[in-house]
Every structure is written in structure tokens, then in C-alpha cells.
Write a protein that holds these residues in place. Structure first.
Motif, short mmCIF file in Angstrom:
data_model
loop_
_atom_site.label_atom_id
_atom_site.label_comp_id
_atom_site.label_asym_id
_atom_site.label_seq_id
_atom_site.Cartn_x
_atom_site.Cartn_y
_atom_site.Cartn_z
N THR A 152 -2.93 12.71 1.64
CA THR A 152 -3.42 11.33 1.57
C THR A 152 -4.84 11.21 1.02
O THR A 152 -5.38 10.11 0.94
N THR A 153 -5.47 12.33 0.65
CA THR A 153 -6.87 12.30 0.23
C THR A 153 -7.06 12.98 -1.13
O THR A 153 -6.27 13.84 -1.53
N PHE A 154 -8.14 12.62 -1.81
CA PHE A 154 -8.41 13.14 -3.15
C PHE A 154 -9.55 14.14 -3.14
O PHE A 154 -10.48 14.05 -2.34
N ALA A 155 -9.47 15.09 -4.08
CA ALA A 155 -10.50 16.11 -4.21
C ALA A 155 -11.60 15.69 -5.18
O ALA A 155 -12.62 16.38 -5.31
N LEU A 189 -5.40 8.44 -11.82
CA LEU A 189 -5.11 9.87 -11.65
C LEU A 189 -6.22 10.51 -10.84
O LEU A 189 -7.40 10.19 -11.03
N ALA A 190 -5.84 11.46 -9.96
CA ALA A 190 -6.83 12.22 -9.20
C ALA A 190 -6.20 13.50 -8.67
O ALA A 190 -4.99 13.52 -8.38
N PRO A 191 -6.98 14.58 -8.52
CA PRO A 191 -6.48 15.77 -7.85
C PRO A 191 -6.41 15.52 -6.34
O PRO A 191 -7.24 14.79 -5.78
N LEU A 192 -5.44 16.12 -5.70
CA LEU A 192 -5.27 15.93 -4.26
C LEU A 192 -6.05 16.98 -3.47
O LEU A 192 -6.04 18.17 -3.81
N ALA A 193 -6.70 16.54 -2.40
CA ALA A 193 -7.28 17.45 -1.42
C ALA A 193 -6.30 17.70 -0.29
O ALA A 193 -6.23 18.77 0.29
N GLY A 240 0.13 8.62 7.30
CA GLY A 240 -0.82 7.53 7.10
C GLY A 240 -0.82 7.01 5.68
O GLY A 240 0.05 7.32 4.87
N ALA A 241 -1.82 6.22 5.36
CA ALA A 241 -1.94 5.59 4.05
C ALA A 241 -2.71 6.47 3.08
O ALA A 241 -3.60 7.24 3.47
N ARG A 300 0.85 -1.18 0.00
CA ARG A 300 0.00 0.00 0.00
C ARG A 300 0.90 1.24 0.00
O ARG A 300 2.08 1.17 0.33
N THR A 301 0.33 2.39 -0.35
CA THR A 301 1.09 3.64 -0.41
C THR A 301 0.91 4.43 0.87
O THR A 301 -0.22 4.60 1.35
N TYR A 302 2.02 4.96 1.38
CA TYR A 302 2.03 5.73 2.62
C TYR A 302 2.75 7.05 2.41
O TYR A 302 3.49 7.22 1.42
N VAL A 303 2.54 7.98 3.35
CA VAL A 303 3.09 9.33 3.19
C VAL A 303 3.77 9.76 4.49
O VAL A 303 3.22 9.60 5.59
#
Length: 347
Positions: free
Chosen positions: A196-199, A189-193, A148-149, A128-131
Motif C-alpha cells: 500500500t506504500t510507495f518507495a 506510476l511509482a515503485p512500491l515499498a 488498507g487503502a 479509492r484503491t484498497y488491497v
């Protein structure tokens, strides 16, 4: 300006106060240093970029898959011998104690962020991807906080996150296995909010379907973006991580809605692949950098031999390499073939 002229200019201007003797000596020394391939041995999935502080930063997977390290240099060539600083090590057991893969370093919202993939101690392939985040100006110092993830659409295998800004919006692009699709990984692909979260709801840009994308494994992974000449060029890696590993590319007009999958056209053939002539095999997981002369550079890893004993995952000799990108008359990047071992001819 050739090396002799550059040295003469530096010597002549020292007395004016514009350039100190120390700066002159350093510039004269680095002016004649060539990039040598491999740039860094036993470093795969490399990311190299020049930050606006003037330093080149590099992150990559280490063969032990157990830690995150950063090196930096004032020059691309200098990354070869730059000190490597440990910034995070996986725990002994439990969550994140499995394989540590493909880190990338990004600066946004006034902080550094590292995106990386990690498995668990009792299931190393539970990737999984983490930051991580750090507010220090120098990412080799300061404290790294675990954020977190990445909150992806499915709790499934995902990795190779990269981030870029397009028209003032920061996006994240990554590879993931989507339940219900018979592939190992696709590109999303997604824009970031936030880190770790997407807009907005992520979209799927590419599925491995072409013959050269499904050798050994059905893989699209390792996305990287190059924005040039009114277009976005999104490269990715395909097939198993042996001699069949290669780069594909998606292309979109810079004015198109990049969250619309139909805006992206896939190249029908690999844009970068193994070179029997130079004995360079399995080039992939690329990135992009700009050299001191302002030229676009292709960063990638590859091996110096075709045949691998055992599982390619545990062969340590994927080395970081770099070479100049050319462009066709219509502005499309031409990556050519992997450069031969030794000094890069045009540096």
C-alpha cells in the motif's frame, strides 16, 4: 502439429509411461477447443494471466459491483466455463460498501494481493484503491486479509491499479484525479515499498488532452504493461465508457528511466477502437496474457451493440474478449480491430 497428429502422438506415447491415459485424454480434448468470443459474458475490466503454477487466473468487475470473484483454468478457453469463486463481498454499509471496480490479482513477497477500487455506502463514487492479501498458494482458498487503502499522493478519486516488475523493481501504475487539473483521471506510476506504500514520489505519465481521449469525459485509466522487443508498451483506456471508449498507448525504451515522464511517447491516435464491421463497441480496460502456444494475447471488454439505454455504467453487457496480438516489422504491437463474435479464427 495438427489435431490428428497430436492425438496420434499422444496415443503412441501413453505406453511409454511418459504420458498417462488421463493426461492424454485431457490434452487431446483441450487441443481442439477454440477460444470463443465473448470469452466470459458480463465481466468487465478483466485481468487474465498465467501464473507459474500453470493455471490461468481471471478477475473482473461484475455488473452488480458488489463482490470480488476469481476463476481459474488450465487453458484460456476453459475460463469460459470455469467455476467462479467468491473471495470477498462488500459490507452492507459504511466504508467500502459502494461500487466495487476493476480488481487485479498479483503474487509478490510470497503472498497473493488483490488491488481493487471501492466507494462508500453513503457515497458510492468516493472511489479509492484498497488491497487484500492471502498467503495460500491457491488464491481460491485461504483467508483474505484487508491491508488498507493505497496511500496515494492525494485523497481523491483513484482506481485501476496494476503492478509489474521492471529491472528487478516492482511498480504500481494507476489512474487518479489530481486536484488542480481539469480531468477526470490521469495515469501515475511509482515503485512500491509495500503493498500500500510507495518507495518514491509518484510521477504523472499521461493526461487526457487529445480529441479522442476527452469524448464524454476527460479520461486516462485502466493502464496495462506489455514489455517486448526492447520497449515498454503501456496501454490505457480513454473517453467515456460507451462506443467512444478506446485504447491509447505510451511507449518507452526498456533502458530509459521510466520514472521520467519524458521517457514515454504517446501514440497520436487510438491503437484499438470500436469496430462497426464486427459490431463490437467500446473496447477498453485491457490486459495482456500469453496463450498455450506462447503467443501474446490482448484481453479487453466491449459490447455487442452501439446504442445504450441509460447510463453506460449500469449497462451489464461489457463482455470479456481475447485475441492474438500481431507485431509490426519494427516490433510494435498491432492490435488490429476487435474480433468478431464466435470462435477465434487463429486458435
Amino acid at each position: 502439429m495438427n489435431t490428428f497428429s497430436r492425438r496420434r502422438f499422444l496415443i503412441a506415447t501413453v505406453g511409454t509411461g511418459l504420458i498417462t491415459p488421463e493426461i492424454a485424454a485431457r490434452a487431446a480434448d483441450t487441443a481442439s477447443v477454440k477460444i470463443v468470443n465473448p470469452l466470459v459474458r458480463q465481466r468487465a475490466d478483466a485481468q487474465i494471466f498465467r501464473h507459474d503454477d500453470g493455471w490461468y487466473y481471471m478477475m473482473a468487475s461484475v455488473p452488480e459491483y458488489d463482490r470480488l470473484v476469481i476463476r481459474r483454468s488450465r487453458t484460456l478457453a476453459g475460463l469460459r466455463d470455469a467455476q467462479e469463486v467468491l473471495v470477498w463481498r462488500r459490507p452492507e454499509s459504511g466504508k467500502l460498501a459502494g461500487y466495487i471496480w476493476a480488481p487485479e490479482l498479483h503474487w509478490f513477497d510470497g503472498r497473493w494481493h488483490i488491488y481493487f477500487a471501492a466507494g462508500d455506502g453513503d457515497d458510492k463514487f468516493h472511489i479509492r484503491t484498497y488491497v487484500l492479501s492471502n498467503s495460500a498458494k491457491n488464491p481460491l482458498s485461504g483467508q483474505w486479509a484487508f491491508l488498507g487503502a493505497l496511500e496515494t499522493p492525494w485523497d481523491s478519486f483513484n482506481l485501476d491499479a496494476t503492478s509489474f516488475v521492471h529491472k528487478g523493481v516492482r511498480y504500481l501504475c494507476w489512474a487518479q484525479h489530481e486536484p488542480g487539473i481539469d480531468t477526470n483521471s490521469n495515469i501515475y506510476l511509482a515503485p512500491l515499498a509495500g503493498p500500500t506504500t510507495f518507495a518514491a514520489k509518484p510521477v504523472r505519465l499521461s493526461i487526457p488532452t487529445l480529441p479522442w481521449e476527452i469524448i464524454g469525459y476527460k479520461v486516462n485509466e485502466g493502464p496495462a504493461l506489455l514489455a517486448r522487443h526492447g520497449r515498454l508498451f503501456l496501454t490505457y483506456s480513454a473517453s467515456a465508457t460507451d462506443a467512444n471508449y478506446c485504447l491509447g498507448m505510451l511507449t518507452a525504451n526498456e533502458h530509459a528511466d521510466i520514472m521520467e515522464p519524458s521517457s514515454w511517447a504517446k501514440s497520436p491516435a487510438p491503437v484499438f477502437r470500436s469496430s462497426p464491421e464486427h459490431n463490437i463497441w467500446g473496447p477498453g480496460h485491457n490486459g495482456f496474457a500469453v496463450d498455450e502456444k506462447g503467443r501474446d494475447m490482448l484481453v479487453y471488454h466491449a459490447r455487442d451493440y452501439r446504442d445504450i439505454k441509460g447510463d453506460p455504467l449500469f449497462d451489464p453487457n461489457r463482455h470479456t474478449r481475447i485475441q492474438v496480438i500481431r507485431y509490426s516489422a519494427d516490433g510494435v504491437p498491432d492490435f488490429g480491430v476487435p474480433a468478431a463474435i464466435g470462435p477465434l479464427a487463429d486458435t
